[in-house]
Design a protein around this motif. Structure first.
Motif, short mmCIF file in Angstrom:
data_model
loop_
_atom_site.label_atom_id
_atom_site.label_comp_id
_atom_site.label_asym_id
_atom_site.label_seq_id
_atom_site.Cartn_x
_atom_site.Cartn_y
_atom_site.Cartn_z
N ALA A 317 -14.73 -1.65 -11.21
CA ALA A 317 -13.43 -0.94 -10.53
C ALA A 317 -12.45 -0.25 -10.83
O ALA A 317 -11.75 1.13 -10.06
N ASN A 318 -12.66 -0.11 -12.16
CA ASN A 318 -12.59 1.47 -13.34
C ASN A 318 -13.37 2.57 -12.61
O ASN A 318 -11.95 3.62 -11.45
N PHE A 319 -13.78 2.20 -11.83
CA PHE A 319 -14.51 3.47 -11.30
C PHE A 319 -14.24 4.10 -9.77
O PHE A 319 -13.82 5.14 -9.07
N LEU A 320 -14.02 2.57 -9.59
CA LEU A 320 -13.38 2.94 -7.92
C LEU A 320 -11.97 3.36 -7.81
O LEU A 320 -11.11 3.78 -6.90
N LEU A 321 -10.90 3.52 -9.04
CA LEU A 321 -10.09 3.77 -9.11
C LEU A 321 -10.23 5.66 -9.59
O LEU A 321 -9.03 6.10 -9.54
N SER A 322 -11.32 5.61 -9.30
CA SER A 322 -11.45 7.86 -10.13
C SER A 322 -11.24 8.47 -9.15
O SER A 322 -10.89 7.87 -7.63
N PRO A 323 -10.74 9.43 -9.07
CA PRO A 323 -9.78 10.53 -8.42
C PRO A 323 -11.74 10.67 -7.61
O PRO A 323 -11.28 10.80 -6.18
N GLU A 324 -12.39 11.13 -8.03
CA GLU A 324 -14.05 11.30 -6.79
C GLU A 324 -14.30 9.92 -5.95
O GLU A 324 -14.33 10.15 -4.66
N ALA A 325 -14.17 8.55 -6.66
CA ALA A 325 -14.37 7.70 -5.69
C ALA A 325 -13.27 7.23 -4.32
O ALA A 325 -13.34 7.17 -3.60
N GLN A 326 -12.02 7.39 -4.89
CA GLN A 326 -10.78 7.36 -3.97
C GLN A 326 -10.52 8.64 -2.87
O GLN A 326 -10.29 8.34 -1.91
N ALA A 327 -11.69 9.58 -3.64
CA ALA A 327 -10.76 10.67 -2.08
C ALA A 327 -12.42 10.84 -1.25
O ALA A 327 -11.83 10.97 -0.47
N ARG A 328 -13.39 9.97 -1.87
CA ARG A 328 -14.35 10.05 -1.41
C ARG A 328 -13.83 8.83 0.41
O ARG A 328 -14.29 9.02 1.54
#
Length: 393
Positions: A317-328
């Motif tokens: 869940a934290n990774f999916l909130l990361s700028p990289e994951a959110q931008a993709r």
């Protein structure tokens, strides 16, 4: 001055402790498998989750398995059945993509792990005071969900075939009286169909405030009478005379691309623009919302009470909130799902990840701001049941 340094020292100490706790949780998560139950009705979404699985495997040694579902309500029923049978550990679901209706069912039955979202470091990159993140279908989140993406009911049309789209439910009806067969919607309990009838109800009801309270069953018939009169008139004018309904947004998109429809809709405001880039829609497609505004919400992730992989689920869940994951995720070439991050909380390098050229098919900033809140989750059950009673065959 001494007080300032005491406060500063305390803040730094708490921050260090939080970081150490998170590092310990990441260590605990190593080797765990997260069974992520998520809607699988779109190839782009499935591909994005596959990418996320690769990333968390490489970075955190967490195994992410996408359990593909068509109706999240079935997942809720499975979790409830596990609780009833006494399965308090080793649950079959570790992370689930939910909407407000399912969140309400999970929360009221005490089927959720948490609160946990405040422990996610990347939550700090969101506007934690925003009502869109604090409430889900008017229900307080209270840390039992992690925000994942934004959504807004968005209509789109082929401007090569239609010069000016109808911007209200009444105008849609008038348009179809002159051009029958060129619009349809999925049958509830499809999320898209239910959202369409909620939008119609919001436009026809005299006092919208009653929709943001728990439904009064005694007044339901009276409050929804105008909605059913509208649908009674609309259905015979729809695609296939309303005798059959599309399966979801993907089929509506295909019908518009094939010229069978002139108007369709989605709950992802970037889907029409993404569809053009991916060759699924003509370049003449344009997006809009109704003059009264359109329903918008945030979609979330939740962790069931009996998961044995809560540490790994939080890492995901934290990774999916990361700028990289959110931008993709927000990139039109991949998914086009709007981000929940606040750009003013990102540094320059992180903001650069979100730099994209706007498409002519994108909603205008004015339309993006013209939103209606989701009605209270309790309305959904009665609306769907009454729709099925009246129109299912």
């Amino acid at each position: 001055m001494r007080l300032f340094f005491i406060v500063l020292s305390t803040f730094i100490s708490l921050a260090v402790q939080a970081e150490q706790n998170w590092q310990a949780l990441e260590q605990q998560a190593k080797g765990q498998t997260v069974y992520f139950n998520a809607w699988a009705g779109d190839d782009n979404i499935n591909a994005y989750i596959d990418w996320a699985a690769e990333q968390v495997k490489q970075r955190y040694h967490v195994n992410l398995e996408h359990v593909k579902v068509s109706e999240t309500a079935n997942v809720v029923s499975r979790i409830l059945a596990e609780k009833v049978s006494g399965r308090s550990e080793g649950g079959s679901v570790d992370l689930v993509w939910v909407n407000g209706e399912n969140f309400r069912a999970l929360k009221e039955a005490d089927l959720l792990f948490g609160p946990f979202s405040q422990r996610l470091p990347n939550l700090a990159l969101t506007d934690q005071q925003s009502p869109a993140l604090l409430y889900d279908f008017t229900l307080p989140v209270e840390g039992y969900e992690s925000p994942w993406g934004g959504a807004q009911l968005t209509f789109y049309y082929d401007s090569a075939r239609l010069a000016q789209p109808p911007k209200s439910m009444l105008d849609l009806l008038r348009y179809l009286e002159q051009h029958p067969g060129l619009f349809t919607y999925p049958a509830p309990p499809s999320f898209y169909g239910t959202t369409f009838i909620k939008q119609a109800l919001l436009e026809f009801i005299d006092d919208q405030s009653v929709l943001y309270q728990a439904v009064d069953k005694q007044q339901f018939e009276q409050l929804t009478a105008e909605l059913w009169r509208f649908l009674d008139k609309l259905h015979p004018l729809m695609w296939r005379r309303g005798l059959s309904f599309p399966s979801g947004s993907g089929q509506m998109q295909q019908l518009l691309n094939d010229g069978e429809l002139s108007i369709a809709f989605t709950f992802n405001p970037n889907e029409p623009a993404a569809g053009i880039i991916q060759g699924l829609l003509p370049e003449s497609v344009r997006s809009y919302v109704h003059q009264a505004g359109s329903i918008a919400n945030t979609h979330f992730l939740a962790i069931p009470f009996n998961s044995d992989a809560t540490a790994a689920a939080m890492v995901v869940a934290n990774f999916l909130l990361s700028p990289e994951a959110q931008a993709r995720k927000s990139d039109l070439s991949y998914w086009g799902d709007p981000s929940v991050l606040s750009m003013d909380k990102l540094n320059a390098e992180q903001r650069q990840l979100f730099q994209q050229q706007l498409s002519p098919a994108s909603l205008s900033a004015q339309d993006r701001a013209n939103v209606l809140a989701e009605p209270h989750a309790s309305w959904v059950t009665l609306l769907e049941a009454e729709w099925l009673r009246r129109y299912s065959r």
